[in-house]
Design an enzyme around this catalytic site. Sequence first.
Site, PDB file in Angstrom:
ATOM      1  N   LEU A  23      14.126  33.102  -6.328  1.00 33.53           N
ATOM      2  CA  LEU A  23      13.294  33.491  -7.460  1.00 33.53           C
ATOM      3  C   LEU A  23      11.947  33.934  -6.892  1.00 33.53           C
ATOM      4  CD1 LEU A  23      13.055  33.364 -10.642  1.00 33.53           C
ATOM      5  CD2 LEU A  23      11.694  31.320 -10.233  1.00 33.53           C
ATOM      6  N   GLU A  73      15.682  28.511  -0.964  1.00 30.72           N
ATOM      7  CA  GLU A  73      14.606  27.856  -1.726  1.00 30.72           C
ATOM      8  C   GLU A  73      15.090  26.476  -2.164  1.00 30.72           C
ATOM      9  OE1 GLU A  73      13.749  30.041  -5.370  1.00 30.72           O
ATOM     10  OE2 GLU A  73      15.871  30.493  -5.640  1.00 30.72           O
ATOM     11  N   ARG A 123       7.426  38.663 -15.193  1.00 30.75           N
ATOM     12  CA  ARG A 123       8.733  38.168 -14.725  1.00 30.75           C
ATOM     13  C   ARG A 123       9.723  38.082 -15.888  1.00 30.75           C
ATOM     14  NH1 ARG A 123       8.706  32.933 -11.044  1.00 30.75           N
ATOM     15  NH2 ARG A 123       8.293  31.856 -13.009  1.00 30.75           N
ATOM     16  N   ARG A 142      32.918  35.293 -29.170  1.00 30.69           N
ATOM     17  CA  ARG A 142      33.024  35.129 -27.721  1.00 30.69           C
ATOM     18  C   ARG A 142      33.750  36.304 -27.045  1.00 30.69           C
ATOM     19  NH1 ARG A 142      36.245  33.074 -23.663  1.00 30.69           N
ATOM     20  NH2 ARG A 142      35.113  31.969 -22.018  1.00 30.69           N
ATOM     21  N   TYR A 170      14.648  32.245 -18.921  1.00 31.72           N
ATOM     22  CA  TYR A 170      13.604  31.313 -19.348  1.00 31.72           C
ATOM     23  C   TYR A 170      12.359  31.492 -18.486  1.00 31.72           C
ATOM     24  CZ  TYR A 170      14.310  28.169 -15.345  1.00 31.72           C
ATOM     25  OH  TYR A 170      14.373  27.645 -14.080  1.00 31.72           O
ATOM     26  N   HIS A 216      33.799  38.374 -22.861  1.00 28.78           N
ATOM     27  CA  HIS A 216      33.159  38.481 -21.552  1.00 28.78           C
ATOM     28  C   HIS A 216      32.258  39.705 -21.480  1.00 28.78           C
ATOM     29  CE1 HIS A 216      35.615  35.179 -20.315  1.00 28.78           C
ATOM     30  NE2 HIS A 216      35.074  35.197 -19.104  1.00 28.78           N
ATOM     31  N   LYS A 252      15.601  34.612 -13.552  1.00 27.21           N
ATOM     32  CA  LYS A 252      15.340  33.236 -13.985  1.00 27.21           C
ATOM     33  C   LYS A 252      16.269  32.936 -15.169  1.00 27.21           C
ATOM     34  CE  LYS A 252      11.270  30.232 -14.349  1.00 27.21           C
ATOM     35  NZ  LYS A 252      11.650  29.243 -13.360  1.00 27.21           N
TER      36      LYS A 252
HETATM   37  N1  PDD Z   1      11.083  26.335 -11.544  1.00 29.46           N
HETATM   38  N2  PDD Z   1      12.622  28.657  -7.318  1.00 29.46           N
HETATM   39  C1  PDD Z   1      13.314  28.151  -8.345  1.00 29.46           C
HETATM   40  C2  PDD Z   1      14.798  28.116  -8.245  1.00 29.46           C
HETATM   41  C3  PDD Z   1      12.652  27.675  -9.487  1.00 29.46           C
HETATM   42  O1  PDD Z   1      13.354  27.179 -10.519  1.00 29.46           O
HETATM   43  C4  PDD Z   1      11.230  27.713  -9.526  1.00 29.46           C
HETATM   44  C5  PDD Z   1      10.458  27.245 -10.718  1.00 29.46           C
HETATM   45  C6  PDD Z   1      10.543  28.235  -8.416  1.00 29.46           C
HETATM   46  C7  PDD Z   1       9.038  28.354  -8.384  1.00 29.46           C
HETATM   47  O2  PDD Z   1       8.605  29.422  -9.198  1.00 29.46           O
HETATM   48  P1  PDD Z   1       7.188  29.394  -9.915  1.00 29.46           P
HETATM   49  O3  PDD Z   1       6.156  29.213  -8.844  1.00 29.46           O
HETATM   50  O4  PDD Z   1       7.046  30.724 -10.551  1.00 29.46           O
HETATM   51  O5  PDD Z   1       7.201  28.281 -10.893  1.00 29.46           O
HETATM   52  C8  PDD Z   1      11.274  28.719  -7.342  1.00 29.46           C
HETATM   53  C9  PDD Z   1      10.588  26.143 -12.884  1.00 29.46           C
HETATM   54  C10 PDD Z   1       9.189  25.646 -12.958  1.00 29.46           C
HETATM   55  C11 PDD Z   1      11.579  25.309 -13.684  1.00 29.46           C
HETATM   56  O6  PDD Z   1      12.763  25.630 -13.571  1.00 29.46           O
HETATM   57  O7  PDD Z   1      11.196  24.422 -14.446  1.00 29.46           O
END
Ligand code: PDD
Length: 286
Positions: free
Chosen positions: A207, A183, A58, A106, A39, A108, A151
Site C-alpha cells: 500500500l 510490508e 488515495r 450475486r 476503505y 462474479h 486499500k
Molecule cells: N493501515 N500497509 C498496510 C497493509 C496498511 O493497512 C496500512 C494502514 C499501511 C500504512 O498506511 P498509512 O500510513 O497510509 O496509514 C501500510 C490502516 C491504518 C488500517 O488498516 O487501519
Amino acid sequence: MKNKKTYPAEVFLNDKWKKPEDAFVSVFDRSFMFGDGIYEVTPFYSGKPFRLQDHLARVRYCLQEMSIDFNASILEGLMLEAVKRSSFSSEDAAVYLQISRGKAPRSHFIPEDAEPTLLLYAFRVDLSNFKNRFWKVMASEDLRWHRCDIKSTALLANTMANDAAISAGYDENLLFRNGVFTEGSHTTIFFVKDDVVYTHPEDRQILSGITRKVVIELCNSLEIPLKEEAFPVAKLSEVDEIFLTGTTTQIAPVSSVTIEGKEVFTSQKGEITRLLQEEFIKRTRR
Ligand code: PDD
C-alpha cells in the site's frame, strides 16, 4: 491479551447519521459477499486532519482502480462533520470510511447498476504515546493478492497474518515474498543499515502509505540517505534499526523480529528512528 475495541456512538450510512444499531446494509451488498469495497483511515491530531488531501487522493485512486463510480467530493465535509459531531474537535481521533460497490444480485462479473454504499465514522485514538512503545514482531510469508496498492476491504490475508502475531504475543507480522520484505499486516516497514534507510518501492506489492510518504519527505529534509528498495530477509541480522509506520501506528520502533521461532533481529530504538519521530511530532502537532 487482545485489545477490546468499542463501537462509535453514530455512523454515517449512505445519506444519514444513525446509531450503529439502526444502520443496516443489504445481505446482497457486494462488500458482504466479496469484500468488494475500499476503505480509508485518516488521522485528526487535536481535532485537525493530517494530510487529508493525500488520504482523499488515495480514495480516488482506489475507486478508479476498482471501477467504483462514487462522487468522492462529498467525503471531506462528512469527515470534518464526523469529528465535530463526536465531540473530538480538540482530541486525537481518526475517521474510518468505506465505500463498497453496493447491492446487486450475486455475480462474479461487476454489475452495471449498483449504487455504492458509504459508511463513515470518527473514533478516538491515542496519537500521543507512540514514542516510547517498542514493537516486538514476527515475520511470515506474504500470502496476499498482487494488488496490495488498492486499500481494499478484502483484508482476510492481512487479518489472518495479524491475528497469528497477536495470538502469539507479538505486536505485528512483517510479511515477505520471494525473499524480500513487502510490508506489515497493517504497517509500512523501514530498515536502517549503515545510516541508509530502506523501504519497499511503491508498486502493487504494498500500500502506498501516507505516513511512508511523510517519512520519505522527512529523510529528504534531514538529508538522511533513503533507498526505495525491497530489503532481503537474508540480510535481517545485519540491520541496525527497524521501524514501522502507519496512520495510527505513526513511527514505531521494532525491538525484535522472530521468524519461525528464531529471533533474527534485536535492537533498542536507534538514532535515526528517534530523529524521525521527533520531526514527525513537529509536523503533526504544528
Ligand atoms: N493501515 N500497509 C498496510 C497493509 C496498511 O493497512 C496500512 C494502514 C499501511 C500504512 O498506511 P498509512 O500510513 O497510509 O496509514 C501500510 C490502516 C491504518 C488500517 O488498516 O487501519
